[in-house]
Write a protein that holds these residues in place. Structure first.
Motif, PDB file in Angstrom:
ATOM      1  N   ALA A 221       0.829  -1.215   0.000  1.00 28.55           N
ATOM      2  CA  ALA A 221       0.000   0.000   0.000  1.00 28.55           C
ATOM      3  C   ALA A 221       0.860   1.262   0.000  1.00 28.55           C
ATOM      4  CB  ALA A 221      -0.971   0.007   1.178  1.00 28.55           C
ATOM      5  N   PRO A 222       1.937   1.311  -0.799  1.00 27.27           N
ATOM      6  CA  PRO A 222       2.795   2.510  -0.779  1.00 27.27           C
ATOM      7  C   PRO A 222       2.108   3.748  -1.337  1.00 27.27           C
ATOM      8  CG  PRO A 222       3.397   1.117  -2.626  1.00 27.27           C
ATOM      9  CD  PRO A 222       2.392   0.331  -1.808  1.00 27.27           C
ATOM     10  N   LEU A 223       0.981   3.529  -2.037  1.00 29.51           N
ATOM     11  CA  LEU A 223       0.203   4.655  -2.571  1.00 29.51           C
ATOM     12  C   LEU A 223      -1.064   4.888  -1.752  1.00 29.51           C
ATOM     13  CD1 LEU A 223       0.483   3.837  -6.400  1.00 29.51           C
ATOM     14  CD2 LEU A 223       2.071   5.117  -4.947  1.00 29.51           C
ATOM     15  N   GLY A 224      -1.148   4.222  -0.594  1.00 25.96           N
ATOM     16  CA  GLY A 224      -2.293   4.413   0.284  1.00 25.96           C
ATOM     17  C   GLY A 224      -3.534   3.639  -0.096  1.00 25.96           C
ATOM     18  N   HIS A 225      -3.445   2.859  -1.156  1.00 29.49           N
ATOM     19  CA  HIS A 225      -4.523   1.949  -1.552  1.00 29.49           C
ATOM     20  C   HIS A 225      -5.840   2.646  -1.856  1.00 29.49           C
ATOM     21  CE1 HIS A 225      -4.305  -2.190  -2.304  1.00 29.49           C
ATOM     22  NE2 HIS A 225      -5.203  -2.603  -1.463  1.00 29.49           N
ATOM     23  N   GLY A 226      -5.761   3.922  -2.247  1.00 32.50           N
ATOM     24  CA  GLY A 226      -6.975   4.654  -2.601  1.00 32.50           C
ATOM     25  C   GLY A 226      -7.861   5.009  -1.426  1.00 32.50           C
ATOM     26  N   MET A 227      -7.318   4.856  -0.215  1.00 32.08           N
ATOM     27  CA  MET A 227      -8.100   5.119   0.986  1.00 32.08           C
ATOM     28  C   MET A 227      -8.085   6.617   1.317  1.00 32.08           C
ATOM     29  SD  MET A 227      -8.948   1.917   1.772  1.00 32.08           S
ATOM     30  CE  MET A 227      -9.257   1.623   3.513  1.00 32.08           C
ATOM     31  N   VAL A 228      -8.977   7.011   2.231  1.00 34.36           N
ATOM     32  CA  VAL A 228      -9.080   8.406   2.667  1.00 34.36           C
ATOM     33  C   VAL A 228      -8.526   8.524   4.086  1.00 34.36           C
ATOM     34  CG1 VAL A 228     -10.670  10.299   3.154  1.00 34.36           C
ATOM     35  CG2 VAL A 228     -11.094   8.783   1.196  1.00 34.36           C
ATOM     36  N   PRO A 229      -7.642   9.507   4.347  1.00 31.72           N
ATOM     37  CA  PRO A 229      -7.143  10.534   3.437  1.00 31.72           C
ATOM     38  C   PRO A 229      -6.227   9.946   2.361  1.00 31.72           C
ATOM     39  CG  PRO A 229      -5.938  10.620   5.509  1.00 31.72           C
ATOM     40  CD  PRO A 229      -7.046   9.632   5.707  1.00 31.72           C
ATOM     41  N   ASN A 230      -6.278  10.509   1.172  1.00 33.97           N
ATOM     42  CA  ASN A 230      -5.577   9.965   0.017  1.00 33.97           C
ATOM     43  C   ASN A 230      -4.183  10.564  -0.077  1.00 33.97           C
ATOM     44  OD1 ASN A 230      -4.697   9.125  -2.519  1.00 33.97           O
ATOM     45  ND2 ASN A 230      -6.746   9.269  -3.420  1.00 33.97           N
TER      46      ASN A 230
END
Length: 317
Positions: A221-230
């Motif tokens: 999840a190095p890009l945050g997996h599209g979660m909020v906060p993004n």
């Protein structure tokens, strides 16, 4: 104010395994797809784009489709098996020592490979042994297995290395305290630890411990997996991206490699796959900005608390 754009070979970074069994490419491709039918083509596309590190798992239920991709590409002769670093994982229902070898062999068979470069314990939590990957009681609660310790499972993993078909072993979704206990007791030290990590969850303390012991930190999840906060919309990241003429994703992935970790990204979209491999070194100032100016702290995946994966991709792209 703009930064000088540095063109280089950051994407080719390789991190040595602490047991001398080679090196892991820092740029890795994850294979957890929501739509399993996209698996084979996505893996082939990733190989063609330049990915040479693939992260698999029994739990993802698509090792066979990955194996098809590997075999087709290897048979074509353009890429050799030795050029590809393959990781897969022991699922929670196979923690009993007598189940470890069979689980490993089954993964090798599905992936159509004779050896695995790195075999990870998927989570430190043992579930009730059996074929049901998600054992639950009548109330919907996970059925854990209190009859086996993580160290007992680790001993069985060490035996796989002794036999030579597993080049290295490691842990996933583990806390620093639990990792320290295994490192202290292990005969064969973990070579890799896979954890969620991004600028909102930098895990600096765990990273420092791993560097001290020569353990590779592999960030999912190095890009945050599209979660909020993004994290892709984080102003510090978007500002740097604009200045270095890269996308926010490329900035985040470059940051991951430059601070000494490997990373995994997953996509079934060819343009995204190419984007995620096309990274370049960030200026020192940008690295300091990310460390010093981003103060949000959030974990998106609760798997470290329960052993139950907290998310799968919202979409396959």
């Amino acid at each position: 104010m703009s930064y000088e754009v540095i063109r280089d070979e950051l994407r080719d970074t390789r991190l040595p395994l602490n047991n001398g069994a080679g090196a892991m490419p820092a740029v890795g491709f994850g294979t957890l797809f929501r739509d399993l039918s996209t698996t084979t083509e996505a893996v082939k596309c990733a190989l063609e784009a330049g990915f040479r590190h693939f992260d698999c798992a029994e739990r993802y239920r698509n090792e066979e489709q990955i194996g098809v991709a590997f075999q087709q590409v290897f048979d074509a002769g353009r890429i050799r098996r030795e050029e590809v670093f393959i990781t897969t994982k022991l699922w929670n229902t196979n923690h009993r020592p007598e189940r470890v070898r069979a689980a490993f062999e089954a993964s090798c068979q599905r992936l159509q490979v004779d050896y695995i470069d790195c075999y990870l314990i998927h989570t430190p939590f043992a579930f009730q042994a059996g074929d049901d990957q998600d054992p639950r009681d009548i109330y919907g609660h996970v059925i854990y297995d209190g009859g086996v310790t993580l160290l007992e499972t680790w001993r069985a993993m060490e035996s796989l290395v002794d036999e030579g078909r597993c080049k290295s072993i490691g842990l996933s979704d583990i806390t620093l305290d639990a990792l320290k206990a295994i490192v202290a007791a292990a005969r064969i030290k973990p070579a890799v630890v896979q954890i969620e990590s991004h600028p909102y969850l930098p895990e600096w303390e765990l990273l420092a411990f791993c560097k001290e012991h020569g353990i590779i930190v592999l960030a999912f999840a190095p890009l945050g997996h599209g979660m909020v906060p993004n994290v892709l919309q984080e102003p510090v990241i978007t500002g740097i991206a604009q200045r270095v003429q890269k996308t926010p994703a490329q900035v985040l992935l470059a940051w991951a490699v430059q601070r000494g970790t490997a990373f995994l990204t997953t996509s079934a979209t060819p343009s995204h796959i190419q984007e995620n491999v096309d990274i370049s070194t960030l200026p020192h100032r940008a690295m300091h900005e990310i460390k010093d100016e981003i103060t949000t702290r959030i974990r998106f995946n609760s798997v470290v608390e329960t052993g139950v994966p907290g998310f799968i991709p919202a979409r396959s792209a």
